[in-house]
Enzyme design. Sequence first.
Site, PDB file in Angstrom:
ATOM      1  N   PRO A   2       0.858  -1.003  -0.027  1.00 12.53           N
ATOM      2  CA  PRO A   2      -0.003   0.091   0.021  1.00 12.53           C
ATOM      3  C   PRO A   2       0.720   1.284  -0.204  1.00 12.53           C
ATOM      4  CG  PRO A   2      -0.936  -1.616   1.617  1.00 12.53           C
ATOM      5  CD  PRO A   2       0.572  -2.021   1.285  1.00 12.53           C
ATOM      6  N   GLU A   3       0.474   2.198  -0.953  1.00  7.96           N
ATOM      7  CA  GLU A   3       1.239   3.475  -0.766  1.00  7.96           C
ATOM      8  C   GLU A   3       0.885   4.257  -0.089  1.00  7.96           C
ATOM      9  OE1 GLU A   3       4.513   3.503  -2.364  1.00  7.96           O
ATOM     10  OE2 GLU A   3       4.232   1.500  -2.985  1.00  7.96           O
TER      11      GLU A   3
END
Length: 160
Positions: A2-3
């Site tokens: 997840p960014e």
Amino acid sequence: MPELPEVETSRRGIEPHLVGNILHYAIVRNSKLRWPVSEKIKTLLDEPILSVKRRAKYLLIELNQGWIIVHLGMSGSVRILPEEQPEEKHDHIDLVFRDGKVLRYTDPRRFGAWLWCEDLATSSVLAHLGPEPLSAQFNAQYLYQQSKNKKNRHQTMANG
């Protein structure tokens, strides 16, 4: 993994369900994540949630006693579910609230982390982080200081 935008989206999604709610207790089904789940989290009882923040890719859940620091790792997620929702294979942690909701952490690869910190200023996982990209501290002066003693890669390649 997840960014940062996905972590911020997760924060915004869980915040209205957590802030002002009372954490009744925590269930840790598997404490073997990137680092072992902090023992303190396992003992939390009847704690009000004061805020839900984000620092870099960490979710920060503020309680009276300190902070739960959550990193989603490569495949982790958090969801708000009804307490009676049965857990599945990769559901490792539940924060159970008095209103019957659960914050459920799911992580098939177990690269995430759930840590405890009494003071964010002393957190070893947050200490090395630079300023938030959209904060006032992230400015031309900061970038200049960070790049001041770096070699110019293009110059080095042209000379070598």
